[in-house]
Structure formats: C-alpha cells, structure tokens
Design an enzyme around this catalytic site. Structure first.
Site, PDB file in Angstrom:
ATOM      1  N   ASP A 554       2.649  11.810  -7.495  1.00  0.00           N
ATOM      2  CA  ASP A 554       2.350  10.438  -7.105  1.00  0.00           C
ATOM      3  C   ASP A 554       1.078   9.998  -7.825  1.00  0.00           C
ATOM      4  O   ASP A 554       0.414  10.808  -8.494  1.00  0.00           O
ATOM      5  CB  ASP A 554       2.153  10.397  -5.585  1.00  0.00           C
ATOM      6  CG  ASP A 554       2.253   8.990  -5.020  1.00  0.00           C
ATOM      7  OD1 ASP A 554       2.540   8.051  -5.784  1.00  0.00           O
ATOM      8  OD2 ASP A 554       2.024   8.839  -3.808  1.00  0.00           O
ATOM      9  N   ASP A 629       5.829   1.800  -3.052  1.00  0.00           N
ATOM     10  CA  ASP A 629       5.376   1.465  -1.702  1.00  0.00           C
ATOM     11  C   ASP A 629       6.004   0.178  -1.182  1.00  0.00           C
ATOM     12  O   ASP A 629       5.363  -0.877  -1.145  1.00  0.00           O
ATOM     13  CB  ASP A 629       3.856   1.345  -1.696  1.00  0.00           C
ATOM     14  CG  ASP A 629       3.188   2.662  -2.028  1.00  0.00           C
ATOM     15  OD1 ASP A 629       3.858   3.705  -1.949  1.00  0.00           O
ATOM     16  OD2 ASP A 629       1.982   2.652  -2.364  1.00  0.00           O
TER      17      ASP A 629
END
Length: 955
Positions: A554, A629
């Site tokens: 990430d 997200d």
C-alpha cells in the site's frame, strides 16, 4: 487502504497538530491538496498552445533508412531547435514513434523495465518522396505512413481510410533543455550569441520588414553552432510553488506534448485510473484527465483527478476498427480529449490518398507530460482482440495467480491480535461461509516497522499461520515502502548502510512523514535495491513468516503525508534522475520487488500473490490492484464496474474494489448488494476503515448473512471458470472481465454500457447497484443469439433490453447460448479444500443446438504449468446431440483426481437414452432427468476423469 487524513488521525494523534486539525475536519477529498491543470505550470503552458499551424518542419534531406527504423530531423522554425524523429514498424501491426532532442544538454529520461523486450521490428520501405512529403509502406492491407514536411505531421492510412493523424492540430510541443539565464554559462553564451546576431544583421539582405516579422515569431533561437539564445521565461519554468512546497526545477522546463486525431471515432476508453465513466469524456472546458499516482482521500466520483495508478493506454473503438495508443512516459501526464469533425484538418499529400466526409465524427486526443521523451506505440488492431494482443506483446500479460487468490478475502484495518484472527476465522466456519485469506493491516507490525510483528498482539505468528494452514487458509500482511527512521530497526539500518534511500535535491536521504512517523523511502528504481528488498521475504529474514503468508503493498504512489500533493517532491533524486521523471513507475517497482521476493523464497516454485495500490503499464505482470479508498456509498459501488473495466482494457485484469466501502458504514442493503457485485469481479475482498463498526458477514442479521453466504458460494462454484479465464489472460492478454462491445464490436448499443459486463465471453452480469431497486434493465447483445438466466435457466433472445424484477436475493447473471461452463457445486470452507472435487458442466445451447467451452486444471499454485507443462486443458463441445472432451495440450502431462459429476444441458430436448463412451471405446448408460418446462437435461454421475477423452451420445 490508507488515505492520509483518516488514518493519520487515528494512528498518530500525538504528531503534527496542524495535520491532525485538518484530518478531523476532512470528510471527503480536499481538492485543494491536488493540482488542477491551471496550477500545474507545464500543463498550463502547454494548454495555452491552441490548435493551428505547427511551427515544426520535417527536414526530409536528413532521412536515414536502416533495416529497423527510419530517422529524420524536425526543426522548430520559431526557435531553430532540432528534434530527432524515429519511426519503427513493429511486428503485429504496430507503429512506434519516438521524438527526442537531437542534441540535448543532458540525456532525457526514457522509461525502462516496462517493455518486456525490445519490440521486434519489420522493414519500413519508402514508397515515394517529393519536396514536402514522404510515403512509407507499413506492409499488408495497403497501409501507408505519410510524413508531411511543412508543417510536420504523420498520417497512417489504410487504403482510402485515415486511421490516425499525429500533429494534425499542430500541438506538438517539445520544451528543450536549456541553461538558466542567471547562470554564468548562460551569460557567456548569451553575450557571444548577441555579438553573432549583430554581425549577421549587418550582412543580411532581408528588408527591415522581413527582419521585423521574423523577430516577432522568434521566442528563442540557436546559432549555427546550436547555441541556445534568449527566450522569454514563463512562470513555473525554473521554480514552482504549490501551497507550502517549492519545486526547485534545476533542469528547467522539459515538458512535451503531441496530438492525435482519430477520424470516424466517437468512443475512446482506458487511461486508468479515474473514478469516471467507462467511455472517456470530452475535456473541453474542464481539466484534462490526469495520470499521476496519488494517495487521494475518499475520492470524488465522475472526476478526471488523478488517483492511485496510471496506465497511459487509450483504446479507440468504432464499428470499423479498434485501435490503441500507448504513451510510454512515467512523468506527470495530462490527457485532453475533444470531439471534432474529420476532414477539416486534411491537406497536402494526404488528400492524394483519402477522401474524408466533412460530416464524419472525429476524436482528438492530446497527451502532455512534464519530462522525458515522446515514445508512443500506435496499435492498429483492427479488432479488439488484436489490440489486446499487441499491447501484451509490449508490456506482458496478466500474471497467473494461484487459485486461492481468486477466492474470497476478508480484510479490515485492523484485526487486533492473534485471538481476533482466530475468532474471525472460526466465525466463518460457524456460519458456513467459505473464505481463503484473512488480512492484516499496519497495526500488526511492531511500531509500523514492516517485516516485523507486534510482540504483544502477535507474539506467535507462526502458530497463527499454522492454525490457518491446518484449515487450508492463508494470510496477507501489509508491507509498505516507507521505512521508519529508527536506529534500532534492522531494515532501516541496512538500507542506510547500503545507501539505498531516495535522495533529496541536496544529496541527503529523502525523508517524509507516513504511518511510522519520520520515514525514509527506498529507491526502488535501483535494481540492487530491489534485489535486496526481495531477499527480505526469505523465511529466515522475515521472522515469523510462512509459506501461506502473502503480501500487500500500500501507500506506494509513494504517499508522503507532508509532501506536495501528499507525495514525494519532484526534485528528489533517484540516482541521476529526478523523481519527476520516474514518479508513476515507483509503485510498479515496489510490487515487482515484492513479487520477486515471494518467488525467490520458494526457490522459484510458487506463484506469488501481491496486491498493490499504485501501478503503471506492465504492473499486470506482478499481481492484483484494487480501486483504493472508496466509501460505503451507492455511487462508489456503481463506479467500481467502469473502473475495473477500464483497467482490464489497459491490461490489468486482476482488479476489485473494497466490498462494503472502506470509509463509512454501509447499510445492510448496500453491503449485501456489494457482496453480490464483488462476487462477480476478479479480485473479491471486503475491507473497512479502523473507525467503522465491525462488519463481518454474519453481523447484519441472519437474513443478510444468508444472502452474503449465497453470493460468496456462487463465487466459489465458479472458480474453475475464473481460473480458466486467468490462464487464458496470462497466455493472450485478453481481459478477464470486459465491456460488451469487446465481444459485440458492431453493436453500437453496447459502446457506452457500463452497468453490466461480460466475464470472459460467456457470462453476462448486471449487478444491482441502486438503493431500493425492484428491477433492473439488462441489455442482452447478439442478434440471433440466446441467453439463459443461470439461476432459473429461463431463455431470452439476444439484442434486446430485458426488464428484470429483482429481490434482495437477485444477482442477474446470464450464460451465453453456445457455451459450456465448468463449475464445482460442492462448496467447502476454502478453495484449497475443493481442489480435487468433481466438476459439473453447464452446456447452454445456441439456436443451432450446439455449444463449446474449456476446462483447465493444474496444481493451482506453482509454476509447473509453465516450466514442466504440467496441466490439463480440454476442449468441450456439444453438437449433433454429442458432447465430447478433447485434449488441447497433448504434450502436457498432469493427472487430476477430479472427475465429472454431472452434466446439465440447457435448451435441449429429451433423449430416449444417454450413453457414455470412454477413450477405450467402452460404453455405459447414463441416468438422466429432463425438465420439459425449462428444457433442461441433467445427466448424473458420468464418473469420468476430468483429464480423460470421453463422449456422451444422446439418442
């Protein structure tokens, strides 16, 4: 997973009060943190250049022809700077165009490691040449590449049709490297240049009017020795400030631009990642689409803003042709798209070849990048499959994941400790819900020091992993590329000692804020650094890890909380290159190094699984991506479809969205609908923010638990089909999920559809993505084709819009008549538990009473399918009341315990008998049932091995 504001506040409340204050107030993306084109100096400069007559001229007398390429020089008549044009004809119906400075002050960046090899060239030959044009043959089908000299433009034509034109709107712009005016070297050269100008003016034969006119057009010139002279500087050329950050720009302006015109084209797709429609929109009057990998907090929908990844591939499609443009540049890039009318920009030699209606549609595309060179691949199709093959030949195909990676993944920021992991694992068993992977976010590590475990929360990681392994399940742990600056941290100390960190503009180690606090950023552009990183995944290096542990990268845009636009400063240094040159490559390199590490730890035996948030062209070779997200909102559920379809068109098939939405808390209805949609997307993972209530599948009441269970079970039953499609994607580059127009390229009704899609060519899915929906309308394509509801077997004709009443249990899915799909209807607690289970074949007959399909089997986790040809690949066909299985890979060797348990023939007729004929010619009668209402014939327990030759005859 990780958007800067939401996570930073929770994890690091003791740091940087101003940032925390901003976090508390942020509820969606703060657009002021990210540049518009107007705020990006190079984009603004380039966009100020309007379509018109190009100042560039091709110097045809500089033509050089070799076996592999043609080169000639271009000159900007405004400033006399020369460029080098290289033209290549590539194998597979592609053309490569490169433009660089002829004599740059220093080398300009050319993207490495994205192309899988040097593309194979074919001979370019000169057909004709005159004083203002050059005509080259591109081989068969009467394809020609026409070079017009003044103004410079390129046209690729096929017979009377213009396929694509370059610089037809005169928007080629190449900012050459130059010395800054306030440097000593520049002052010396300027003085010499002025003296030379004065001498030339004394002896000039031009009139004063001619000289004045020339001077008006000259912004910057060179003398005969190539010395650059005066040019008016514009804001942002040598230094640029955005908010509190200043970009020092030591190399000055270096941006590039080129326009492409596509006559006859109204639909273009691709250039992910954007939270926008599948069909790209006209950007006239708005910002261009931006390609610049960024950590964007709770991104907006229907916006051309940059997101986490960037694939500079655009696909055009019309009923006549599909083509692609691959702009190989890793710097910040903007893409303008506008509609035009074909024919109005036609002139010169091109008119000798073509006749274009003035009313024909046209799409114009303009690419603008901050640095590097122009290196563009024009993929000429002509069919969708051809473009996929062409792009795969350049950047590679989708990696072939282990089967388990295609199953269901359970994730949360964060599962608290080993007991929490054990409890969630048991919860799936107690509620009879299958899953394969449980995931651990940043809190599992010791102080967010990656490659470690929190000693109080995860004191016995191998014990935890062994417990999962005993159930044939697996775990993913996050490993991010920002490294805590801590002298007690082994990883940091090794990187420091090896001088592997990215440097700041002054030569010191670049540091920024991320989850651990003050962090260093390894230079993944350095192959030695990548090799070292890969070595850290060895079991003896990564203490506590085991073979059933995989990795999640990430924050690899890279995310820098206190950096400009929440990323790295552009004047940071990667060896001799600035970060601005390599930015969009960083995430690819992180994933590559991680995937290499997982392969190496197994001695080259096991296929890796690595999820990445940031990506670039070629990232498909290293694993999966997700859409970042998102939020628990219906719009985010809906947009996940075109986002993943766009990625598939650009080569990255292994895509999914956080089921349920990362931010906020979904209603039960939204969560159920998201599971139903996610079960039919390539990467299937539920994920949630640390501040949201727990949302394991059984926490929303027994009715919703049953609905979610059923959706996940449908995924597991279809795993053989998903696996076969990923195998084919790995071999061919064909996307696993695809827009309808890919399979129905002449059906204009499909060109803008984005709320339904095809899995392979044989399943059509229309997820329910509207709150409170009681019906959906699905378009079933294909004149003369038939489609069958996979749940009811009801038959529907193609080329119609079908109104479908829905309840909360409905997942509209249709199987194409003419296909055979293999399923495993015995669903167990994980996919590994199902490896040797029997198959059920679903043969959906077309209007001619025939069908065909494939079955692919291997060991589901190693490279032996490739290295040792250990796999089974069968062709299944039904015709003239005979169903047979034929070996597609006679040179492969693999045995399987799986067998054929049942055969369901949909749309058939009732036979009087059914006979199984084995490879040794022995025959046996089969039991069968026929449902006359649905026209469904079920043959029970053929019992034949899935790898064998066999035939079923209906009489």
């Amino acid at each position: 997973m990780a958007a800067f504001c939401g996570r930073y506040c929770t994890a690091q409340t003791g740091w940087v009060p101003l940032i925390v204050l901003l976090c508390v107030s942020a509820r969606a993306v703060d657009r002021s943190n990210f540049k518009t084109c107007e705020q990006s100096a190079f984009c603004k400069r380039q966009r100020e250049l309007k379509p018109g007559r190009s100042p560039y001229r091709a110097l045809l007398d500089t033509l050089e022809l070799s076996d592999s390429r043609i080169t000639l020089q271009l000159i900007n008549d405004n400033n006399k700077v020369r460029l080098l044009l290289e033209l290549y004809r590539l194998q597979g119906n592609m053309t490569r165009v490169k433009i660089n400075e002829l004599k740059p002050l220093k080398p300009r960046y050319e993207v490495p490691d994205v192309l899988i090899s040097d593309p194979i060239t074919e001979t370019l030959s000169v057909v004709s040449q005159d004083e203002n044009s050059l005509v080259l043959s591109l081989g068969g089908k009467d394809q020609r590449l026409i070079v017009s000299a003044q103004p410079f433009r390129l046209d690729i034509v096929e017979g009377p049709q213009v396929l694509v034109s370059l610089n037809s709107r005169g928007l080629l712009a190449f900012e050459h490297l130059r010395a800054r005016k306030d440097t000593i070297s520049h002052k010396i050269s300027s003085t010499v240049g002025s003296m030379w100008d004065s001498l030339k003016s004394i002896f000039s034969s031009k009139s004063e009017l001619e000289q004045a006119t020339e001077q008006e057009n000259v912004e910057q010139r060179t003398d005969e020795d190539g010395q650059i002279k005066e040019e008016e500087d514009k804001p942002g050329m040598w230094e640029e400030t955005f908010k509190s950050h200043t970009d020092s720009k030591p190399n000055g302006p270096s941006s590039i631009s080129l326009d492409f015109s596509l006559p006859g084209v109204e639909h273009v797709y691709g250039i992910p990642e954007h939270a926008d429609t599948l069909k790209l929109k006209n950007t006239d009057g708005s910002d261009p689409y931006r390609l610049y990998n960024l950590d964007v907090f709770q991104y907006e929908l229907h916006n051309p803003m940059a997101l986490y990844g960037a694939v500079p591939v655009l696909i055009s499609h019309s009923t006549d042709r599909t083509m692609g443009i691959f702009w190989l540049n890793a710097a910040e890039t903007w893409v303008d798209i506008s509609s035009n009318t074909a024919g109005k920009m036609m002139f010169g030699k091109i008119l000798d070849f073509v006749q274009v209606s003035s009313e024909a549609p046209q799409t114009d595309v303009r690419w603008i990048s901050e640095s590097g060179i122009i290196d563009v691949f024009i993929m000429l199709g002509p069919k969708p499959a051809d473009v996929f093959t062409q792009y795969a030949s350049l950047t590679g195909t989708q990696s072939f994941p282990p089967l388990t990676a295609l199953a269901y993944h359970q994730c949360r920021w964060n599962y608290n400790d080993q007991e929490d992991v054990k409890s969630v694992d048991q919860g799936f068993d107690e509620h009879d819900i299958p899953y394969d992977f449980i995931w651990l976010d940043i809190e599992h590590a010791d102080g967010k020091r990656y490659f470690t475990w929190d000693p109080s929360k995860f004191p016995q990681p191998k014990e935890m992993l062994q417990g999962l392994m005993d159930k044939r399940r697996k775990l993913v742990a996050i490993v991010d590329p920002h490294i805590r600056v801590d002298n007690g941290y082994k990883i940091h100390n090794e990187i420091l000692s090896k001088n592997f960190y990215v440097k700041n503009k002054d030569g010191g180690d670049y540091e920024g804020w991320c989850w651990p606090g003050n962090s260093g950023y390894p230079d993944f552009t350095n192959p030695e650094m990548r090799a070292w990183w890969a070595s850290k995944f060895a079991y003896e290096q990564y203490e506590g890890s085991m073979e059933n542990q995989y990795v999640w990268n990430d924050m690899n845009e890279p995310s820098v909380f206190n950096g400009p636009e929440v990323t790295m400063h552009k004047d940071a240094l990667h060896g001799g290159w600035e970060h601005r040159d390599v930015h969009n490559l960083y995430g690819l390199y992180v994933q590559k190094a991680t995937a290499d590490g997982l392969v190496e730890r197994s001695g080259g035996v096991e296929r890796p699984f690595v999820l990445t948030r940031a990506f670039f062209a070629g990232s498909q070779r290293y694993g999966a991506v997700w859409t970042g997200d998102n939020a628990a909102e219906w719009g985010h559920l809906k947009i996940s479809i075109p986002m993943c379809l766009s990625l598939g068109l650009a080569g990255i098939s292994f895509c999914g969205a956080d089921v349920g939405g990362f931010f906020k808390h979904p209603s039960a209805e939204l969560l159920v609908r998201w599971y139903q949609a996610g079960a039919y997307q390539p990467f299937f993972r539920a994920h949630a923010h640390i501040d949201t209530p727990r949302r394991e599948p059984w926490l929303f009441g027994p009715e919703n638990t049953a609905l979610i269970r059923e959706a996940i079970r449908q995924r597991y039953a279809l795993l053989p089909y998903w696996y076969q499609l990923f195998y084919n994607a790995h071999r061919t580059g064909y996307p696993v999920v695809r827009p309808l127009w890919v399979e129905y390229p002449n059906d204009v009704a499909t060109f803008s559809i984005e709320d339904e899609y095809l899995i392979g060519k044989d399943l059509l899915v229309h997820p329910v993505t509207d709150e409170g929906a009681t019906a959906v309308t699905a378009y079933l394509p294909g004149k003369g084709e038939v489609w069958y509801d996979v749940h009811t077997f009801q038959k529907h004709d193609g080329e119609q819009s079908l109104y479908i009443p829905v309840t909360m249990s409905s997942i509209p899915v249709f199987q194409r008549g003419g296909s055979i799909i293999c399923r495993k209807d015995r669903v167990r607690r994980s996919s590994s538990c199902m490896e040797n289970d029997p198959y059920t074949l679903y043969a959906a007959l077309n209007s001619q009473g025939s069908a065909e399909g494939e079955l692919y089997i291997d060991d589901f986790h190693t490279f032996n399918f490739e290295k040792a040809k250990q796999f089974v690949h069968r062709h299944l066909s039904f015709s003239a009341n005979t169903l047979s299985s034929r070996n597609l890979a006679p040179d492969s060797q693999f045995s399987t315990a799986s067998w054929i348990e049942k055969i369901v023939i949909i749309g058939g007729s009732q036979p009087s008998s059914a006979t199984l004929k084995n490879a040794d010619d022995t025959e046996s009668a089969l039991e069968f049932e026929f449902d006359s209402t649905l026209a469904v014939l079920t043959l029970r327990k053929p019992g034949v091995n899935a790898a064998a030759d066999w035939t079923v005859i209906l009489r």
